[in-house]
Design an enzyme around this catalytic site. Structure first.
Site, PDB file in Angstrom:
ATOM      1  N   SER A 131     -58.482 -80.117  51.088  1.00 31.02           N
ATOM      2  CA  SER A 131     -57.456 -80.195  50.049  1.00 31.02           C
ATOM      3  C   SER A 131     -58.010 -80.825  48.783  1.00 31.02           C
ATOM      4  O   SER A 131     -58.827 -80.208  48.114  1.00 31.02           O
ATOM      5  CB  SER A 131     -56.229 -80.941  50.605  1.00 31.02           C
ATOM      6  OG  SER A 131     -55.104 -80.754  49.791  1.00 31.02           O
ATOM      7  N   HIS A 167     -54.429 -74.612  50.756  1.00 28.16           N
ATOM      8  CA  HIS A 167     -53.132 -74.405  51.432  1.00 28.16           C
ATOM      9  C   HIS A 167     -52.456 -73.124  50.916  1.00 28.16           C
ATOM     10  O   HIS A 167     -51.264 -73.090  50.663  1.00 28.16           O
ATOM     11  CB  HIS A 167     -52.226 -75.615  51.204  1.00 28.16           C
ATOM     12  CG  HIS A 167     -52.873 -76.919  51.531  1.00 28.16           C
ATOM     13  ND1 HIS A 167     -53.443 -77.174  52.757  1.00 28.16           N
ATOM     14  CD2 HIS A 167     -53.057 -78.045  50.776  1.00 28.16           C
ATOM     15  CE1 HIS A 167     -53.933 -78.410  52.754  1.00 28.16           C
ATOM     16  NE2 HIS A 167     -53.721 -78.948  51.571  1.00 28.16           N
TER      17      HIS A 167
END
Length: 239
Positions: A131, A167
């Protein structure tokens, strides 16, 4: 021996077992294998989570019983090591956790970690993360660092001359914002990952897409005639 500059930028790396214990998944295992070391030295950087003590503890526990020497680098309230540069350059792999990529970049620049990361990358230390720990190596990408409505961050370390999306399949704002940023020229051509997928770069070139979860894929997003063109990149299984 000098190793090729290597980045593994992911939307994964760890999973929870039936008892709620954090465990290294395929992408974290791949990061370790990329070092070529029998007992790699891994440093965890929890900067993006504000150096969450719980995150640090979970990461140490995740490698219990593994042939890995684990350390961590925290910057709050002060660095936990005497010499940041020496500690970072002594590692085989650096794993950067998720959280606020904007906060991560600010703290790294404040403490000179940005320059040390470039030096580590050039020396062949494997740079990896999830991330925020994926976006940071790139020119930038969509982030929730500023609130629930995603915004652009465009001041990444740019070791890799691309934008980055994470994501991609699980957070609905990610894909359209990345498309918008690329189409408008706010970001260069960009690579993105579904949850459970990772991008392996050798030097500044994409060398492969890997997945620790069935159905996870990578993507290339390019500008084409004022719009964004997306190409699906099928992965290899992560070990």
């Amino acid at each position: 021996m000098t190793r090729t500059p290597t980045v593994l930028a992911t939307s994964g790396g760890f999973s929870y077992d039936a008892r709620g214990t954090l465990r290294p998944a395929g992408l974290a295992q791949l990061a370790l294998r990329l070092t070529g070391a029998d007992r790699p030295k891994l440093c965890f950087l929890p900067t993006a989570s504000g150096d969450s003590v719980n995150y640090v503890q979970l990461t140490y526990a995740a490698f219990a019983g593994w042939s890995v020497d684990v350390s961590h680098l925290s910057l709050f309230p002060m660095p936990n090591v005497e010499d940041i540069r020496a500690h970072v350059l002594a590692q085989d792999v650096l794993w950067v956790g998720g959280g606020s990529v904007a906060g991560l970049l600010a703290m790294w620049r404040l403490h000179g970690v940005d320059d040390v990361m470039r030096e580590a990358w050039e020396a062949g230390v494997v740079l990896a993360g999830v991330s925020a720990g994926s976006i940071c190596w790139h020119a930038g990408g969509p982030t929730d660092s500023f609130g629930p409505m995603l915004r652009a961050v465009t001041d990444g370390l740019a070791l890799l001359p691309y934008g980055n999306g994470v994501h991609y399949d699980s957070e609905e704002q990610r894909r359209p914002l990345l498309h918008h940023m690329v189409a408008d020229g706010e970001l260069p051509a960009s690579y993105a990952t579904d949850d459970g997928a990772g991008l392996l770069y050798r030097g500044t070139e994409l060398a492969g897409v890997y997945a620790e979860k069935d159905g996870a894929r990578g993507y290339l997003v390019e500008a084409a005639g004022g719009e964004a063109k997306e190409t699906v990149l099928d992965p290899q299984p992560a070990p």
